[in-house]
Write an enzyme that holds these catalytic residues in place. Structure first.
Site, short mmCIF file in Angstrom:
data_model
loop_
_atom_site.label_atom_id
_atom_site.label_comp_id
_atom_site.label_asym_id
_atom_site.label_seq_id
_atom_site.Cartn_x
_atom_site.Cartn_y
_atom_site.Cartn_z
N GLU A 146 -37.24 -21.78 -41.31
CA GLU A 146 -38.01 -20.74 -42.01
C GLU A 146 -39.15 -21.38 -42.80
OE1 GLU A 146 -37.41 -19.38 -45.78
OE2 GLU A 146 -35.39 -20.17 -46.08
N LYS A 191 -27.75 -18.77 -52.89
CA LYS A 191 -28.14 -19.25 -54.21
C LYS A 191 -27.07 -18.95 -55.24
CE LYS A 191 -31.64 -20.52 -52.55
NZ LYS A 191 -32.59 -19.41 -52.61
N1 PSU Z 1 -33.48 -20.45 -50.95
C1 PSU Z 1 -34.26 -21.49 -51.37
N2 PSU Z 1 -35.58 -21.32 -51.38
C2 PSU Z 1 -36.16 -20.18 -50.91
C3 PSU Z 1 -35.33 -19.08 -50.47
C4 PSU Z 1 -34.00 -19.26 -50.50
O1 PSU Z 1 -33.76 -22.53 -51.78
O2 PSU Z 1 -37.37 -20.11 -50.91
C5 PSU Z 1 -35.94 -17.85 -49.89
C6 PSU Z 1 -35.46 -17.73 -48.44
O3 PSU Z 1 -36.59 -17.57 -47.62
C7 PSU Z 1 -34.62 -16.47 -48.44
C8 PSU Z 1 -35.32 -15.66 -49.50
O4 PSU Z 1 -34.56 -15.85 -47.19
O5 PSU Z 1 -35.59 -16.62 -50.51
C9 PSU Z 1 -34.50 -14.49 -49.99
O6 PSU Z 1 -35.32 -13.66 -50.76
P1 PSU Z 1 -34.78 -12.25 -51.29
O7 PSU Z 1 -33.72 -12.57 -52.31
O8 PSU Z 1 -35.98 -11.58 -51.88
O9 PSU Z 1 -34.24 -11.53 -50.10
#
Ligand code: PSU
Ligand code: MN
Length: 304
Positions: free
Chosen positions: A24, A158
């Site tokens: 990604e 996370k």
């Molecule tokens: N984890 C990381 N860095 C990131 C993300 C996750 O360590 O940049 C990003 C990923 O692209 C994940 C997104 O798919 O955050 C999720 O965002 P949201 O919580 O808005 O769905």
């Protein structure tokens, strides 16, 4: 309908049924990691994939088109990208011809699936946010994992998310959740969340077989890998940091897609930058194992 532009290198590998690993691009943009660590993470992940003889395929939206596999100047644009593209945003980014859009886990799964790629490595997935019973904030990553037949390799969700609810959601959605040589659901910066993993796996072939035997043709598999021991941030330290970062996000009134980038940046600040090498190490490690899985399966392609 997604019709990605596939780079020559990735297209040749797919045609020849050689292993390919999707990556990604949000993590490699300024939304994921500060410069120059973002460029370093990109190189480390691509190298980890190539080292096993697999082909790395970074996804992004460029000039209003989804791409799989980037040339060097395209990578440079992605490193500077600030516009986040989740799965639903792919249509808007194309309709409006967005210059640069960096793809999250959910968008990457859609694009990788459309290209015929079955293995995807990331850092951490999005999940159910703490307080989601009020905010309703549940990452589109979870539905995307449930709706694309791809193996997603990550270091868990996370740690600032609601991890028990994230696991519950994945169970409801019918996603097999696997632990790589580990009995616990990892918490990104730490090896264990204290939550037992639904199923442990110990070999590449087992992971491929779980995808092969999936009950629902549309559903993917989530493989979680704990951060390497030497790169772990102590749990007590990270817990205090997370609490501070979440409180700051609340105070600032951050909501929606902005929450994850905001909290990540606060964590970096509160750990005096220690979160960055941890993030690099786990992303590289995930790409390494993802490549081994793609190679062992002898597959790149879900068209097989
Ligand atoms: N984890 C990381 N860095 C990131 C993300 C996750 O360590 O940049 C990003 C990923 O692209 C994940 C997104 O798919 O955050 C999720 O965002 P949201 O919580 O808005 O769905
Ligand atoms: Mn969200």
């Amino acid at each position: 309908m997604i019709e990605p532009i596939v780079s020559d290198e990735v297209a040749e590998a797919l045609t020849a049924d050689r292993p390919v690993v999707a990556l990604e691009s949000t993590i490699f943009s300024n939304l994921g990691l500060p410069a120059p660590a973002n460029a370093e993470a990109l190189e480390l992940c691509k190298q980890a994939v190539s080292d096993h003889g697999a082909v790395p395929a970074v996804t992004a939206v460029l000039d209003g088109r989804p791409h799989v596999g980037l040339l060097q100047d395209q990578e440079t644009r992605v490193l500077q990208g600030t516009r986040k593209v989740a799965e639903r945003d792919l249509a808007v980014a194309q309709a409006q011809g967005w210059d640069v859009g960096v793809t999250t886990v959910s968008a990457t799964l859609a694009v990788a699936h459309a290209a015929g790629i079955s293995v995807f490595a990331t850092g951490g997935i999005g999940g159910v946010h703490r307080g989601s019973e009020v905010s309703g904030d549940i990452s589109a990553d979870l539905d995307a994992i449930a709706n694309h037949p791809v193996i997603t390799v990550c270091a868990g969700a996370k740690a600032f998310l609601d991890l028990p609810r994230t696991l519950e959601y994945l169970e409801t959605a019918g996603v097999p959740v696997l632990g790589w040589q580990h009995d616990w659901f990892p918490a990104f910066y730490t090896r264990s969340s204290g939550l037992p993993i639904p199923h442990r796996v110990d070999a590449e072939g087992e992971v491929c077989d779980v995808l092969r035997y999936r009950a629902r043709p549309a559903t993917g598999v989530l493989l979680t890998i704990p951060i390497p021991v030497e790169d772990e941030i102590p749990a007590a330290r990270i817990d205090a940091v997370l609490a501070a970062a979440l409180a700051a996000s609340d105070r600032a009134g951050i909501a929606g897609p902005a929450v994850t980038p905001y909290v990540l940046a606060r964590i970096e600040k509160e750990t005096d930058g220690q979160s960055v090498p941890a993030n690099l190490a786990l992303a590289r490690n995930n790409a390494d194992v993802a490549a081994r899985i793609a190679v062992s399966a002898g597959f790149a392609s879900s068209r097989r």
